[in-house]
Design a protein around this motif. Sequence first.
Motif, PDB file in Angstrom:
ATOM      1  N   VAL A  47      62.191  78.903 -55.445  1.00 29.08           N
ATOM      2  CA  VAL A  47      62.939  79.176 -56.677  1.00 29.08           C
ATOM      3  C   VAL A  47      61.963  79.591 -57.778  1.00 29.08           C
ATOM      4  CG1 VAL A  47      64.462  78.181 -58.441  1.00 29.08           C
ATOM      5  CG2 VAL A  47      64.740  77.551 -56.026  1.00 29.08           C
ATOM      6  N   GLY A  48      62.327  80.600 -58.567  1.00 31.92           N
ATOM      7  CA  GLY A  48      61.458  81.107 -59.631  1.00 31.92           C
ATOM      8  C   GLY A  48      61.148  80.061 -60.671  1.00 31.92           C
ATOM      9  N   LYS A  49      60.027  80.229 -61.358  1.00 29.77           N
ATOM     10  CA  LYS A  49      59.529  79.213 -62.287  1.00 29.77           C
ATOM     11  C   LYS A  49      60.526  78.873 -63.386  1.00 29.77           C
ATOM     12  CE  LYS A  49      55.600  78.040 -65.255  1.00 29.77           C
ATOM     13  NZ  LYS A  49      55.489  76.704 -64.653  1.00 29.77           N
ATOM     14  N   ASP A  50      61.113  79.895 -64.026  1.00 32.35           N
ATOM     15  CA  ASP A  50      62.032  79.629 -65.134  1.00 32.35           C
ATOM     16  C   ASP A  50      63.273  78.871 -64.659  1.00 32.35           C
ATOM     17  OD1 ASP A  50      60.318  80.882 -66.860  1.00 32.35           O
ATOM     18  OD2 ASP A  50      61.394  82.801 -66.865  1.00 32.35           O
ATOM     19  N   GLU A  51      63.810  79.295 -63.512  1.00 27.37           N
ATOM     20  CA  GLU A  51      65.020  78.653 -62.999  1.00 27.37           C
ATOM     21  C   GLU A  51      64.748  77.222 -62.566  1.00 27.37           C
ATOM     22  OE1 GLU A  51      68.378  79.136 -59.431  1.00 27.37           O
ATOM     23  OE2 GLU A  51      66.869  80.713 -59.751  1.00 27.37           O
ATOM     24  N   ARG A  52      63.613  77.008 -61.888  1.00 23.77           N
ATOM     25  CA  ARG A  52      63.343  75.647 -61.415  1.00 23.77           C
ATOM     26  C   ARG A  52      63.031  74.716 -62.580  1.00 23.77           C
ATOM     27  NH1 ARG A  52      58.251  77.960 -58.930  1.00 23.77           N
ATOM     28  NH2 ARG A  52      56.478  77.068 -60.061  1.00 23.77           N
ATOM     29  N   GLN A  53      62.413  75.239 -63.638  1.00 24.39           N
ATOM     30  CA  GLN A  53      62.136  74.408 -64.801  1.00 24.39           C
ATOM     31  C   GLN A  53      63.442  74.008 -65.482  1.00 24.39           C
ATOM     32  OE1 GLN A  53      59.047  75.748 -67.494  1.00 24.39           O
ATOM     33  NE2 GLN A  53      59.939  74.630 -69.217  1.00 24.39           N
ATOM     34  N   GLN A  54      64.373  74.960 -65.577  1.00 26.17           N
ATOM     35  CA  GLN A  54      65.665  74.665 -66.185  1.00 26.17           C
ATOM     36  C   GLN A  54      66.416  73.592 -65.394  1.00 26.17           C
ATOM     37  OE1 GLN A  54      68.312  78.034 -66.436  1.00 26.17           O
ATOM     38  NE2 GLN A  54      70.064  76.770 -67.015  1.00 26.17           N
ATOM     39  N   LYS A  55      66.438  73.733 -64.066  1.00 24.93           N
ATOM     40  CA  LYS A  55      67.146  72.761 -63.233  1.00 24.93           C
ATOM     41  C   LYS A  55      66.462  71.401 -63.259  1.00 24.93           C
ATOM     42  CE  LYS A  55      69.399  75.951 -60.031  1.00 24.93           C
ATOM     43  NZ  LYS A  55      69.598  76.357 -58.630  1.00 24.93           N
ATOM     44  N   ALA A  56      65.132  71.406 -63.283  1.00 26.89           N
ATOM     45  CA  ALA A  56      64.394  70.143 -63.341  1.00 26.89           C
ATOM     46  C   ALA A  56      64.652  69.426 -64.662  1.00 26.89           C
ATOM     47  CB  ALA A  56      62.905  70.398 -63.149  1.00 26.89           C
ATOM     48  N   GLU A  57      64.693  70.178 -65.743  1.00 23.41           N
ATOM     49  CA  GLU A  57      64.954  69.567 -67.050  1.00 23.41           C
ATOM     50  C   GLU A  57      66.376  69.009 -67.122  1.00 23.41           C
ATOM     51  OE1 GLU A  57      63.939  72.531 -69.938  1.00 23.41           O
ATOM     52  OE2 GLU A  57      61.809  71.966 -69.968  1.00 23.41           O
ATOM     53  N   GLU A  58      67.329  69.708 -66.491  1.00 24.40           N
ATOM     54  CA  GLU A  58      68.701  69.194 -66.453  1.00 24.40           C
ATOM     55  C   GLU A  58      68.759  67.873 -65.684  1.00 24.40           C
ATOM     56  OE1 GLU A  58      71.050  72.258 -64.745  1.00 24.40           O
ATOM     57  OE2 GLU A  58      71.019  73.548 -66.539  1.00 24.40           O
ATOM     58  N   ALA A  59      68.031  67.804 -64.553  1.00 20.11           N
ATOM     59  CA  ALA A  59      68.003  66.585 -63.757  1.00 20.11           C
ATOM     60  C   ALA A  59      67.342  65.444 -64.528  1.00 20.11           C
ATOM     61  CB  ALA A  59      67.277  66.827 -62.439  1.00 20.11           C
ATOM     62  N   LEU A  60      66.255  65.746 -65.243  1.00 17.78           N
ATOM     63  CA  LEU A  60      65.580  64.728 -66.041  1.00 17.78           C
ATOM     64  C   LEU A  60      66.465  64.256 -67.192  1.00 17.78           C
ATOM     65  CD1 LEU A  60      61.962  66.221 -66.177  1.00 17.78           C
ATOM     66  CD2 LEU A  60      62.672  64.125 -64.999  1.00 17.78           C
ATOM     67  N   ASP A  61      67.198  65.181 -67.778  1.00 17.24           N
ATOM     68  CA  ASP A  61      68.097  64.833 -68.867  1.00 17.24           C
ATOM     69  C   ASP A  61      69.187  63.899 -68.368  1.00 17.24           C
ATOM     70  OD1 ASP A  61      69.049  64.874 -71.462  1.00 17.24           O
ATOM     71  OD2 ASP A  61      70.295  66.646 -71.155  1.00 17.24           O
ATOM     72  N   ASN A  62      69.744  64.181 -67.181  1.00 18.34           N
ATOM     73  CA  ASN A  62      70.763  63.315 -66.586  1.00 18.34           C
ATOM     74  C   ASN A  62      70.235  61.921 -66.316  1.00 18.34           C
ATOM     75  OD1 ASN A  62      73.125  64.827 -66.454  1.00 18.34           O
ATOM     76  ND2 ASN A  62      72.496  65.889 -64.593  1.00 18.34           N
ATOM     77  N   SER A  63      68.927  61.834 -66.042  1.00 13.86           N
ATOM     78  CA  SER A  63      68.307  60.548 -65.730  1.00 13.86           C
ATOM     79  C   SER A  63      67.675  59.890 -66.952  1.00 13.86           C
ATOM     80  CB  SER A  63      67.234  60.744 -64.640  1.00 13.86           C
ATOM     81  OG  SER A  63      67.804  61.287 -63.473  1.00 13.86           O
ATOM     82  N   GLY A  64      67.828  60.502 -68.134  1.00 14.58           N
ATOM     83  CA  GLY A  64      67.275  59.943 -69.365  1.00 14.58           C
ATOM     84  C   GLY A  64      65.768  60.024 -69.458  1.00 14.58           C
ATOM     85  N   LEU A  65      65.164  61.063 -68.840  1.00 13.12           N
ATOM     86  CA  LEU A  65      63.701  61.162 -68.758  1.00 13.12           C
ATOM     87  C   LEU A  65      63.138  62.428 -69.400  1.00 13.12           C
ATOM     88  CD1 LEU A  65      63.298  60.031 -65.045  1.00 13.12           C
ATOM     89  CD2 LEU A  65      62.538  58.737 -67.041  1.00 13.12           C
ATOM     90  N   LEU A  66      63.990  63.188 -70.034  1.00 13.40           N
ATOM     91  CA  LEU A  66      63.515  64.472 -70.572  1.00 13.40           C
ATOM     92  C   LEU A  66      62.392  64.287 -71.589  1.00 13.40           C
ATOM     93  CD1 LEU A  66      63.983  67.491 -70.356  1.00 13.40           C
ATOM     94  CD2 LEU A  66      65.669  67.313 -72.205  1.00 13.40           C
ATOM     95  N   SER A  67      62.427  63.189 -72.323  1.00 14.50           N
ATOM     96  CA  SER A  67      61.412  62.963 -73.362  1.00 14.50           C
ATOM     97  C   SER A  67      60.027  62.698 -72.794  1.00 14.50           C
ATOM     98  CB  SER A  67      61.832  61.799 -74.259  1.00 14.50           C
ATOM     99  OG  SER A  67      61.929  60.604 -73.513  1.00 14.50           O
ATOM    100  N   VAL A  68      59.919  62.354 -71.499  1.00 18.36           N
ATOM    101  CA  VAL A  68      58.608  62.053 -70.896  1.00 18.36           C
ATOM    102  C   VAL A  68      58.213  63.118 -69.876  1.00 18.36           C
ATOM    103  CG1 VAL A  68      58.845  59.572 -71.267  1.00 18.36           C
ATOM    104  CG2 VAL A  68      59.614  60.574 -69.102  1.00 18.36           C
ATOM    105  N   LYS A  69      58.798  64.294 -69.977  1.00 17.90           N
ATOM    106  CA  LYS A  69      58.586  65.308 -68.951  1.00 17.90           C
ATOM    107  C   LYS A  69      57.127  65.754 -68.834  1.00 17.90           C
ATOM    108  CE  LYS A  69      59.530  69.410 -71.806  1.00 17.90           C
ATOM    109  NZ  LYS A  69      60.328  70.652 -71.924  1.00 17.90           N
ATOM    110  N   ASP A  70      56.333  65.621 -69.905  1.00 21.42           N
ATOM    111  CA  ASP A  70      54.941  66.076 -69.871  1.00 21.42           C
ATOM    112  C   ASP A  70      53.960  64.953 -69.552  1.00 21.42           C
ATOM    113  OD1 ASP A  70      55.599  68.754 -70.519  1.00 21.42           O
ATOM    114  OD2 ASP A  70      55.789  68.202 -72.637  1.00 21.42           O
ATOM    115  N   GLN A  71      54.471  63.758 -69.312  1.00 19.94           N
ATOM    116  CA  GLN A  71      53.584  62.651 -68.945  1.00 19.94           C
ATOM    117  C   GLN A  71      53.338  62.655 -67.437  1.00 19.94           C
ATOM    118  OE1 GLN A  71      54.618  58.833 -70.554  1.00 19.94           O
ATOM    119  NE2 GLN A  71      55.322  59.677 -72.514  1.00 19.94           N
ATOM    120  N   TYR A  72      52.338  61.826 -67.032  1.00 23.58           N
ATOM    121  CA  TYR A  72      51.982  61.716 -65.617  1.00 23.58           C
ATOM    122  C   TYR A  72      52.519  60.389 -65.062  1.00 23.58           C
ATOM    123  CZ  TYR A  72      48.995  65.773 -66.229  1.00 23.58           C
ATOM    124  OH  TYR A  72      48.542  67.052 -66.477  1.00 23.58           O
ATOM    125  N   PRO A  73      52.704  60.300 -63.752  1.00 22.84           N
ATOM    126  CA  PRO A  73      53.296  59.098 -63.166  1.00 22.84           C
ATOM    127  C   PRO A  73      52.610  57.800 -63.574  1.00 22.84           C
ATOM    128  CG  PRO A  73      53.275  60.839 -61.538  1.00 22.84           C
ATOM    129  CD  PRO A  73      52.537  61.370 -62.736  1.00 22.84           C
TER     130      PRO A  73
END
Length: 423
Positions: free
Chosen positions: A137-163
Motif C-alpha cells: 500500500v502506498g505511503k500516503d494511504e497507509r499512513q491515513q489508515k494507520a492514523e485512523e486505526a490509532l485514533d480508534n484506539s485512542g493512540l493518535l497523540s503518541v504516534k511519533d513515540q517509540y514502543p
Amino acid sequence: MILSKVRVENLTKVFGRRTQQALDLVKEGKSKQEILEETGATVGVHDVSFNVENGEVFVIMGLSGSGKSTLIRLINRLIEPTSGEVYIDDDDVSKMSKEDLREIRRTKMNMVFQNFGLFPQRTVLENTEYGLEIRGVGKDERQQKAEEALDNSGLLSVKDQYPNQLSGGMQQRVGLARALANDPEILLMDEAFSALDPLIRRDMQDDLMDLQERVQKTIIFITHDLDEALRIGDRIALMRDGKIMQIGTGEEILTNPANNFVREFTEDIDRSKVLTAENIMEPALITNVETDGPNVALQRMRKEEVSMLLAVDRKRHLKGSLTAEEALDARKNEKTLKDVLDKNVRKIQRDTLVTDIFDMIYNSPAPLAVVDEDDRVLGVVVRGSVIGAMTDKSTDTNENGEEQEETTEQEETTEDEGVNADA
C-alpha cells in the motif's frame, strides 16, 4: 451458501511420528499423558468442530496444555493440521496454496500476540503501518489508515513515540491498532492481555468491547482466565486435553455445565456478575389498563393470590403498577385503572446483571419489572430470585431428601398481605 464466518470441522493435530497410533489410543480413552508415554506423540487438538458467526466474539479457553493456542494457530495454518478442515466464509483454508494462504492472512485475518510483537526501532505510527507496507500500500494511504486505526484506539497523540516509551497496556493497544489498520474481517487474539497487570488488563478488555461496538469484527480470543472469557465472550468453548468440553454462552456454561470438569472449572465464579435479569425473572402478572376495569383487576388478584399487578397497554408496554387498594379506590369512586395506577414502578433491562439488581431490589417493596428495548414487559424479578442467584441455591432439600423449590419473596409477601377479602 455461507454458513458462518469461520467453520472448523473435525480438526486434529498430533505432534510426533506415530500419529495414527496416538489417534487410536485417543479413541480408546487414553489420557494425553498416557499417549505421550506410550507413543512419544503429543495430541495437541483432537476432533474439534465449531462455528463462529460474523461479528461474534468467540472465546476459546482452558488451562495450560489444553490445546487452545495450538487451535488458533491451526485456524490460520501457522501450524499444519493432521486432519480436518477450516473454512473462512466458504474457502477451505486447510487446502489453500501457500500463495492463497498468504493473501488471506494479509487481507481477511490478522493475529494479535501476547508479547505485542512491536519493532523497537519503529515509531508507533510506523509499527501500525507495517502490515499495509508489506501489502504494498502506498505511503500516503497507509499512513491515513494507520492514523485512523490509532485514533480508534485512542493512540493518535503518541504516534511519533517509540514502543519503549509506552506502558505495557499502550503497547498492546498499538498491536491491536496494527491488526485493525489492515481492516481484517477476522481478528485472532492469542492471550493478548495475559501479560498485563490486572488493572491494565481490565482496561484493555473495556477497550476491546468498546472497539467491537464500533468496528464489529469477528474475533476469536484465547485466554486461560474464565472471568475474562465471561466478560468479553459472546460464546465460550472450554477445552481440556485437546478436546472441547462445552460450547455455549457464559450463562449456559455456568447454569448447565456439560460434565464434572466444566462444573469444577466454574465453581468459584461469582454468578451474580454473569447472570442477568433474563436468567432469573418470573412471569409477570399483568392487567391491561386499556380493556380491564377494577373488577377484572381485582378478580385476577384474587385468583393469583397477589396484591399487586403490573399495568400494561394492549401491546404490553409498561404503564405502571396497580395495588388492590388502588383497584378498590377505582371501583368505589367510578374511576378507570389509568386514573389510579402508580406510574413510578421500577424497571430494568433484560441484560441487567444480578449484582447490579441486588442494590435496586434490596429496599424495594415490590418486584422489578423487566422490559425490552421498546418498554414491553418480559417478566418480573423478585428479591428471592436475586438472593438465590447470588448464593447459587435454587432448591432446598426437605427431610425426605426430595428437592423442594424455594419460596420466593413475591410468594412470601402475598402470604403476609393477601388481597382484601372484600375486593
